[in-house]
Design a protein around this motif. Sequence first.
Motif, PDB file in Angstrom:
ATOM      1  N   GLU A 116       0.703  -1.159  -0.148  1.00  0.00           N
ATOM      2  CA  GLU A 116      -0.185   0.076  -0.026  1.00  0.00           C
ATOM      3  C   GLU A 116       0.817   1.299  -0.128  1.00  0.00           C
ATOM      4  O   GLU A 116       1.908   1.211   0.531  1.00  0.00           O
ATOM      5  CB  GLU A 116      -0.825   0.127   1.345  1.00  0.00           C
ATOM      6  CG  GLU A 116      -1.915  -1.290   1.358  1.00  0.00           C
ATOM      7  CD  GLU A 116      -2.756  -1.362   2.302  1.00  0.00           C
ATOM      8  OE1 GLU A 116      -3.781  -2.033   2.483  1.00  0.00           O
ATOM      9  OE2 GLU A 116      -2.405  -0.568   3.605  1.00  0.00           O
ATOM     10  N   LEU A 117       0.231   2.138  -0.758  1.00  0.00           N
ATOM     11  CA  LEU A 117       1.013   3.680  -0.761  1.00  0.00           C
ATOM     12  C   LEU A 117       0.053   4.355  -0.030  1.00  0.00           C
ATOM     13  O   LEU A 117      -1.334   4.619  -0.442  1.00  0.00           O
ATOM     14  CB  LEU A 117       1.247   4.304  -2.034  1.00  0.00           C
ATOM     15  CG  LEU A 117       1.723   5.692  -1.944  1.00  0.00           C
ATOM     16  CD1 LEU A 117       3.254   5.462  -1.775  1.00  0.00           C
ATOM     17  CD2 LEU A 117       1.679   6.089  -3.286  1.00  0.00           C
ATOM     18  N   HIS A 118       0.247   4.577   1.557  1.00  0.00           N
ATOM     19  CA  HIS A 118      -0.528   5.508   2.438  1.00  0.00           C
ATOM     20  C   HIS A 118      -0.229   6.970   2.222  1.00  0.00           C
ATOM     21  O   HIS A 118       0.768   7.382   2.147  1.00  0.00           O
ATOM     22  CB  HIS A 118      -0.154   5.196   3.943  1.00  0.00           C
ATOM     23  CG  HIS A 118      -0.262   3.821   4.252  1.00  0.00           C
ATOM     24  ND1 HIS A 118      -0.881   2.770   4.191  1.00  0.00           N
ATOM     25  CD2 HIS A 118       1.016   3.088   4.871  1.00  0.00           C
ATOM     26  CE1 HIS A 118      -0.735   1.673   4.388  1.00  0.00           C
ATOM     27  NE2 HIS A 118       0.508   1.822   5.155  1.00  0.00           N
ATOM     28  N   HIS A 119      -1.656   7.517   1.985  1.00  0.00           N
ATOM     29  CA  HIS A 119      -1.508   8.905   1.900  1.00  0.00           C
ATOM     30  C   HIS A 119      -1.770   9.468   3.214  1.00  0.00           C
ATOM     31  O   HIS A 119      -3.008   9.011   3.794  1.00  0.00           O
ATOM     32  CB  HIS A 119      -2.481   9.489   0.829  1.00  0.00           C
ATOM     33  CG  HIS A 119      -2.225   9.055  -0.653  1.00  0.00           C
ATOM     34  ND1 HIS A 119      -2.213   7.862  -1.015  1.00  0.00           N
ATOM     35  CD2 HIS A 119      -1.669   9.822  -1.361  1.00  0.00           C
ATOM     36  CE1 HIS A 119      -1.788   7.722  -2.297  1.00  0.00           C
ATOM     37  NE2 HIS A 119      -1.454   8.854  -2.656  1.00  0.00           N
ATOM     38  N   ILE A 120      -0.850  10.239   3.918  1.00  0.00           N
ATOM     39  CA  ILE A 120      -1.407  10.438   5.401  1.00  0.00           C
ATOM     40  C   ILE A 120      -1.633  11.700   5.665  1.00  0.00           C
ATOM     41  O   ILE A 120      -1.064  12.783   5.117  1.00  0.00           O
ATOM     42  CB  ILE A 120       0.071  10.088   6.309  1.00  0.00           C
ATOM     43  CG1 ILE A 120       0.510   8.527   5.961  1.00  0.00           C
ATOM     44  CG2 ILE A 120       0.064  10.458   7.616  1.00  0.00           C
ATOM     45  CD1 ILE A 120       1.898   8.380   6.510  1.00  0.00           C
ATOM     46  N   PHE A 121      -2.807  11.793   6.330  1.00  0.00           N
ATOM     47  CA  PHE A 121      -3.308  13.158   6.635  1.00  0.00           C
ATOM     48  C   PHE A 121      -3.365  13.454   8.176  1.00  0.00           C
ATOM     49  O   PHE A 121      -3.390  12.502   8.956  1.00  0.00           O
ATOM     50  CB  PHE A 121      -4.778  13.343   5.920  1.00  0.00           C
ATOM     51  CG  PHE A 121      -4.995  13.267   4.654  1.00  0.00           C
ATOM     52  CD1 PHE A 121      -4.984  14.518   3.707  1.00  0.00           C
ATOM     53  CD2 PHE A 121      -4.745  12.079   3.925  1.00  0.00           C
ATOM     54  CE1 PHE A 121      -5.203  14.521   2.522  1.00  0.00           C
ATOM     55  CE2 PHE A 121      -5.350  11.945   2.502  1.00  0.00           C
ATOM     56  CZ  PHE A 121      -5.296  13.238   1.829  1.00  0.00           C
ATOM     57  N   LEU A 122      -3.358  14.797   8.464  1.00  0.00           N
ATOM     58  CA  LEU A 122      -3.244  15.206   9.911  1.00  0.00           C
ATOM     59  C   LEU A 122      -4.628  16.024   9.658  1.00  0.00           C
ATOM     60  O   LEU A 122      -5.056  16.613   8.935  1.00  0.00           O
ATOM     61  CB  LEU A 122      -2.401  16.077  10.396  1.00  0.00           C
ATOM     62  CG  LEU A 122      -0.950  15.645  10.419  1.00  0.00           C
ATOM     63  CD1 LEU A 122      -0.062  16.388  11.083  1.00  0.00           C
ATOM     64  CD2 LEU A 122      -0.842  14.376  11.199  1.00  0.00           C
ATOM     65  N   CYS A 123      -5.529  15.970  11.033  1.00  0.00           N
ATOM     66  CA  CYS A 123      -6.849  16.695  11.208  1.00  0.00           C
ATOM     67  C   CYS A 123      -7.062  16.894  12.679  1.00  0.00           C
ATOM     68  O   CYS A 123      -7.049  16.107  13.228  1.00  0.00           O
ATOM     69  CB  CYS A 123      -7.820  15.741  10.520  1.00  0.00           C
ATOM     70  SG  CYS A 123      -9.348  16.715  10.623  1.00  0.00           S
ATOM     71  N   GLN A 124      -7.261  18.353  12.780  1.00  0.00           N
ATOM     72  CA  GLN A 124      -7.472  18.488  14.293  1.00  0.00           C
ATOM     73  C   GLN A 124      -9.018  18.149  14.642  1.00  0.00           C
ATOM     74  O   GLN A 124      -9.956  18.361  13.942  1.00  0.00           O
ATOM     75  CB  GLN A 124      -7.433  20.151  14.413  1.00  0.00           C
ATOM     76  CG  GLN A 124      -7.272  20.414  15.925  1.00  0.00           C
ATOM     77  CD  GLN A 124      -7.105  21.882  16.123  1.00  0.00           C
ATOM     78  OE1 GLN A 124      -7.950  22.518  16.549  1.00  0.00           O
ATOM     79  NE2 GLN A 124      -5.931  22.172  16.035  1.00  0.00           N
ATOM     80  N   LEU A 125      -9.056  17.429  15.766  1.00  0.00           N
ATOM     81  CA  LEU A 125     -10.338  16.941  16.506  1.00  0.00           C
ATOM     82  C   LEU A 125     -10.830  17.995  17.111  1.00  0.00           C
ATOM     83  O   LEU A 125     -10.318  18.372  18.041  1.00  0.00           O
ATOM     84  CB  LEU A 125      -9.802  15.579  17.186  1.00  0.00           C
ATOM     85  CG  LEU A 125     -11.252  14.979  17.847  1.00  0.00           C
ATOM     86  CD1 LEU A 125     -12.169  14.289  16.715  1.00  0.00           C
ATOM     87  CD2 LEU A 125     -10.781  13.771  18.700  1.00  0.00           C
TER      88      LEU A 125
END
Length: 182
Positions: A116-125
């Motif tokens: 897999e090629l993970h596309h990594i995102f950050l998101c404020q909860l």
Amino acid sequence: MDELVDILDDQGKPTGQSCLKSEAHQKGLLHPTVHVWLYTPDGRVLIQQRSKNKATHPSLWDVSVAGHVSAGENIVNAAVREVAEEVGLTVSESDLELLCTFKAIHKISEDFTDAELHHIFLCQLTVPLNQLNKQESEVDDLALVPLFKFAEETWGLASVGKYVPHGPTYYKTIIKAIKSRT
């Protein structure tokens, strides 16, 4: 659930071919996924315990939200969709920050290679944990853990057997990125 996924070449570029996710896993074909790490302004990270019924890494703690990108689906749209499906949270494109991509290849069994090629995102909860609604078929539990505790448990994999073994480089990348934003 079996779904069509796009196949990528060794550099992560689309080949123009698609197949069922099960076939991609059986043949070890590289395909795109999304990982969304949700964190709070006070430095806690949301982790999910994978369902005990998952084919890979059942009952281990993992990324806040993860999933496959359907064939022809936009990466960001897949991330938005997965967040809604797995934790019942509505986020918009502008809430997501693409951090990086991470190529991961794990041979699970003779006839199952996760490439897999993970596309990594950050998101404020921005909502309390009790307002999240976990997807029962995918997620057994959700927890908010202080970033320093998460770092202790994943850097060098001090808690082997508790977390999905993404590896120290993966976890260090996530922890440093979240730390710089809190």
